[in-house]
Design an enzyme around this catalytic site. Structure first.
Site, PDB file in Angstrom:
ATOM      1  N   ASP A 125     -33.079 -10.276  -7.410  1.00 37.15           N
ATOM      2  CA  ASP A 125     -33.763 -10.553  -6.144  1.00 37.15           C
ATOM      3  C   ASP A 125     -34.492  -9.305  -5.649  1.00 37.15           C
ATOM      4  O   ASP A 125     -33.921  -8.207  -5.622  1.00 37.15           O
ATOM      5  CB  ASP A 125     -32.758 -10.950  -5.070  1.00 37.15           C
ATOM      6  CG  ASP A 125     -31.905 -12.149  -5.455  1.00 37.15           C
ATOM      7  OD1 ASP A 125     -31.599 -12.306  -6.640  1.00 37.15           O
ATOM      8  OD2 ASP A 125     -31.532 -12.908  -4.549  1.00 37.15           O
TER       9      ASP A 125
ATOM     10  N   HIS B 223     -36.820  -9.872  -2.678  1.00 31.90           N
ATOM     11  CA  HIS B 223     -36.822 -10.228  -1.255  1.00 31.90           C
ATOM     12  C   HIS B 223     -37.734  -9.368  -0.376  1.00 31.90           C
ATOM     13  O   HIS B 223     -37.306  -8.805   0.639  1.00 31.90           O
ATOM     14  CB  HIS B 223     -35.407 -10.154  -0.698  1.00 31.90           C
ATOM     15  CG  HIS B 223     -34.583 -11.373  -0.955  1.00 31.90           C
ATOM     16  ND1 HIS B 223     -34.990 -12.647  -0.630  1.00 31.90           N
ATOM     17  CD2 HIS B 223     -33.353 -11.522  -1.532  1.00 31.90           C
ATOM     18  CE1 HIS B 223     -34.067 -13.509  -0.973  1.00 31.90           C
ATOM     19  NE2 HIS B 223     -33.061 -12.856  -1.538  1.00 31.90           N
TER      20      HIS B 223
ATOM     21  N   ASP C  22     -36.479 -15.085  -6.205  1.00 31.06           N
ATOM     22  CA  ASP C  22     -36.311 -14.565  -4.845  1.00 31.06           C
ATOM     23  C   ASP C  22     -37.222 -13.375  -4.577  1.00 31.06           C
ATOM     24  O   ASP C  22     -36.778 -12.224  -4.432  1.00 31.06           O
ATOM     25  CB  ASP C  22     -34.850 -14.219  -4.571  1.00 31.06           C
ATOM     26  CG  ASP C  22     -34.032 -15.452  -4.207  1.00 31.06           C
ATOM     27  OD1 ASP C  22     -34.537 -16.579  -4.404  1.00 31.06           O
ATOM     28  OD2 ASP C  22     -32.898 -15.297  -3.731  1.00 31.06           O
TER      29      ASP C  22
ATOM     30  N   ASP D 267     -38.796 -13.894   1.655  1.00 28.81           N
ATOM     31  CA  ASP D 267     -37.748 -13.983   2.674  1.00 28.81           C
ATOM     32  C   ASP D 267     -37.025 -12.648   2.837  1.00 28.81           C
ATOM     33  O   ASP D 267     -36.927 -11.851   1.913  1.00 28.81           O
ATOM     34  CB  ASP D 267     -36.731 -15.100   2.375  1.00 28.81           C
ATOM     35  CG  ASP D 267     -37.298 -16.493   2.639  1.00 28.81           C
ATOM     36  OD1 ASP D 267     -38.222 -16.619   3.453  1.00 28.81           O
ATOM     37  OD2 ASP D 267     -36.810 -17.458   2.012  1.00 28.81           O
ATOM     38  N   ARG D 268     -36.583 -12.416   4.058  1.00 30.88           N
ATOM     39  CA  ARG D 268     -35.730 -11.279   4.441  1.00 30.88           C
ATOM     40  C   ARG D 268     -36.433  -9.921   4.524  1.00 30.88           C
ATOM     41  O   ARG D 268     -36.209  -9.184   5.460  1.00 30.88           O
ATOM     42  CB  ARG D 268     -34.521 -11.150   3.499  1.00 30.88           C
ATOM     43  CG  ARG D 268     -33.521 -12.292   3.596  1.00 30.88           C
ATOM     44  CD  ARG D 268     -32.182 -11.878   2.995  1.00 30.88           C
ATOM     45  NE  ARG D 268     -31.164 -12.870   3.269  1.00 30.88           N
ATOM     46  CZ  ARG D 268     -30.722 -13.769   2.387  1.00 30.88           C
ATOM     47  NH1 ARG D 268     -31.227 -13.766   1.162  1.00 30.88           N
ATOM     48  NH2 ARG D 268     -29.792 -14.628   2.716  1.00 30.88           N
TER      49      ARG D 268
ATOM     50  N   ASN E 246     -33.970 -19.658  -5.361  1.00 28.53           N
ATOM     51  CA  ASN E 246     -33.750 -20.601  -4.263  1.00 28.53           C
ATOM     52  C   ASN E 246     -34.622 -20.287  -3.048  1.00 28.53           C
ATOM     53  O   ASN E 246     -34.866 -21.165  -2.207  1.00 28.53           O
ATOM     54  CB  ASN E 246     -32.275 -20.616  -3.855  1.00 28.53           C
ATOM     55  CG  ASN E 246     -31.791 -19.311  -3.286  1.00 28.53           C
ATOM     56  OD1 ASN E 246     -31.908 -18.256  -3.925  1.00 28.53           O
ATOM     57  ND2 ASN E 246     -31.235 -19.339  -2.081  1.00 28.53           N
ATOM     58  N   HIS E 247     -35.138 -19.062  -2.952  1.00 25.43           N
ATOM     59  CA  HIS E 247     -36.016 -18.723  -1.834  1.00 25.43           C
ATOM     60  C   HIS E 247     -37.480 -19.027  -2.117  1.00 25.43           C
ATOM     61  O   HIS E 247     -38.332 -18.786  -1.248  1.00 25.43           O
ATOM     62  CB  HIS E 247     -35.832 -17.260  -1.433  1.00 25.43           C
ATOM     63  CG  HIS E 247     -34.587 -17.048  -0.630  1.00 25.43           C
ATOM     64  ND1 HIS E 247     -34.571 -17.049   0.740  1.00 25.43           N
ATOM     65  CD2 HIS E 247     -33.296 -16.868  -1.024  1.00 25.43           C
ATOM     66  CE1 HIS E 247     -33.335 -16.855   1.175  1.00 25.43           C
ATOM     67  NE2 HIS E 247     -32.541 -16.743   0.111  1.00 25.43           N
TER      68      HIS E 247
ATOM     69  N   HIS F 139     -31.715 -18.063 -12.108  1.00 21.44           N
ATOM     70  CA  HIS F 139     -31.470 -17.476 -10.793  1.00 21.44           C
ATOM     71  C   HIS F 139     -30.048 -17.713 -10.307  1.00 21.44           C
ATOM     72  O   HIS F 139     -29.359 -16.779  -9.899  1.00 21.44           O
ATOM     73  CB  HIS F 139     -32.450 -18.020  -9.757  1.00 21.44           C
ATOM     74  CG  HIS F 139     -32.274 -17.364  -8.422  1.00 21.44           C
ATOM     75  ND1 HIS F 139     -32.677 -16.065  -8.177  1.00 21.44           N
ATOM     76  CD2 HIS F 139     -31.679 -17.787  -7.275  1.00 21.44           C
ATOM     77  CE1 HIS F 139     -32.357 -15.722  -6.943  1.00 21.44           C
ATOM     78  NE2 HIS F 139     -31.745 -16.753  -6.371  1.00 21.44           N
TER      79      HIS F 139
ATOM     80  N   ARG G  52     -22.261 -22.137   0.584  1.00 22.16           N
ATOM     81  CA  ARG G  52     -23.702 -22.168   0.846  1.00 22.16           C
ATOM     82  C   ARG G  52     -24.172 -23.511   1.403  1.00 22.16           C
ATOM     83  O   ARG G  52     -25.253 -23.566   1.993  1.00 22.16           O
ATOM     84  CB  ARG G  52     -24.480 -21.842  -0.428  1.00 22.16           C
ATOM     85  CG  ARG G  52     -24.285 -20.428  -0.933  1.00 22.16           C
ATOM     86  CD  ARG G  52     -25.182 -20.171  -2.117  1.00 22.16           C
ATOM     87  NE  ARG G  52     -24.978 -18.890  -2.757  1.00 22.16           N
ATOM     88  CZ  ARG G  52     -25.581 -17.752  -2.411  1.00 22.16           C
ATOM     89  NH1 ARG G  52     -26.419 -17.736  -1.385  1.00 22.16           N
ATOM     90  NH2 ARG G  52     -25.349 -16.622  -3.072  1.00 22.16           N
TER      91      ARG G  52
ATOM     92  N   HIS H   5     -29.237 -13.820  -7.394  1.00 26.96           N
ATOM     93  CA  HIS H   5     -28.780 -14.691  -6.305  1.00 26.96           C
ATOM     94  C   HIS H   5     -27.717 -14.112  -5.386  1.00 26.96           C
ATOM     95  O   HIS H   5     -27.542 -14.598  -4.279  1.00 26.96           O
ATOM     96  CB  HIS H   5     -28.292 -16.012  -6.913  1.00 26.96           C
ATOM     97  CG  HIS H   5     -28.103 -17.136  -5.946  1.00 26.96           C
ATOM     98  ND1 HIS H   5     -28.976 -17.391  -4.905  1.00 26.96           N
ATOM     99  CD2 HIS H   5     -27.149 -18.110  -5.884  1.00 26.96           C
ATOM    100  CE1 HIS H   5     -28.577 -18.467  -4.249  1.00 26.96           C
ATOM    101  NE2 HIS H   5     -27.468 -18.916  -4.810  1.00 26.96           N
TER     102      HIS H   5
END
Length: 243
Positions: free
Chosen positions: A18, A20, A46, A49-50, A78-79, A127, A178, A206
């Site tokens: 990730d 991010h 990923d 995000d964040r 997943n993002h 992932h 989750r 992840h």
């Protein structure tokens, strides 16, 4: 044009967990890729995000793919879905910098990302983790679908590949913290998938770890996380020679 499952020959491969929106970590990793003349650069998802520069990070990674399509491979995380983007910042960043229409174009691009990379029929990169019930690799090759903008419990195979996590203290599957339709998978489920698929090692992303990585299941699974801004220590990626 890429299939949901990418097959690569053995070689020197730099895997990236990730990122991010941590643009500086991504640039550092890519510099290492060029300086050390790796055969492939595989991102495990990923990208958004964040972080502090999500659009800059994902645009740079997309540009690498355009520049080196046969050396750089981008898996979906997943993002790279609206389900995560609505809550973790990417929608807000794109709307603020650009427009809702552009966000739809990102979603369309994300929907075309592959889910899995297979190295020399020995190593699998993805992932999240193994879906419940345990499939075989041939099932994933046959049934995985690209083009899904929304990946949720209505598409359980793709959904769980992006969201599931390993857990040492269970044997098969257990509901995940989750959310609904997401599972933790244990050693027996992992071993069944790997043996039935003829695989020897899994590398996935992840989850964040203090040192940037963690081994599971007697060293047969390696989980990596490459965004340094979210960790105490700075180990950021994993290089591997598959022969």
């Amino acid at each position: 044009k890429e299939s949901p499952v990418i097959d690569l020959e053995a070689g020197r491969i730099l895997f990236v967990g990730d990122t991010h929106g941590d643009f500086n970590s991504t640039i550092s990793i890519v510099n290492r890729f060029f300086e050390n003349n790796y055969d492939y650069l595989v991102f495990l998802g990923d990208y958004v995000d964040r972080g502090y520069d999500q659009t800059g990070n994902v645009n740079y990674i997309f540009a690498l793919k355009v520049l080196l399509p046969d050396k750089v491979f981008l898996l979906r995380g997943n993002h790279e879905t609206p389900l995560a983007n609505m809550y973790y910042g990417f929608v807000s960043e794109v709307y603020a910098r650009y427009s809702p229409k552009l966000y739809q174009e990102y979603c369309r691009a994300f929907s075309q990302l592959p889910y899995i990379v297979i190295i020399d029929e020995k190593v699998i990169g993805l992932h999240g983790g193994i879906p419940n019930p345990v499939p075989q690799l041939k099932d994933l090759r046959k049934n995985l679908k690209k083009g899904l903008v929304n990946v949720d419990e209505r598409s359980p195979l793709e959904f769980q590949l992006l969201w599931n996590d390993p857990e040492e203290h269970i044997q098969d599957f257990s509901p995940s913290f989750r959310g609904y339709g997401i599972y933790l998978f244990g050693k027996r489920a992992f071993s069944e998938f790997m043996e039935e698929s003829g695989l020897e090692f899994m590398i996935r992303a992840h989850e964040v770890f203090e040192n940037g990585y963690k081994f599971f299941f007697n060293g047969k699974l390696l989980s990596i996380f490459s965004a340094r801004i979210f960790r105490v220590n700075t180990a950021s990626n994993c290089s591997m020679k598959v022969s």
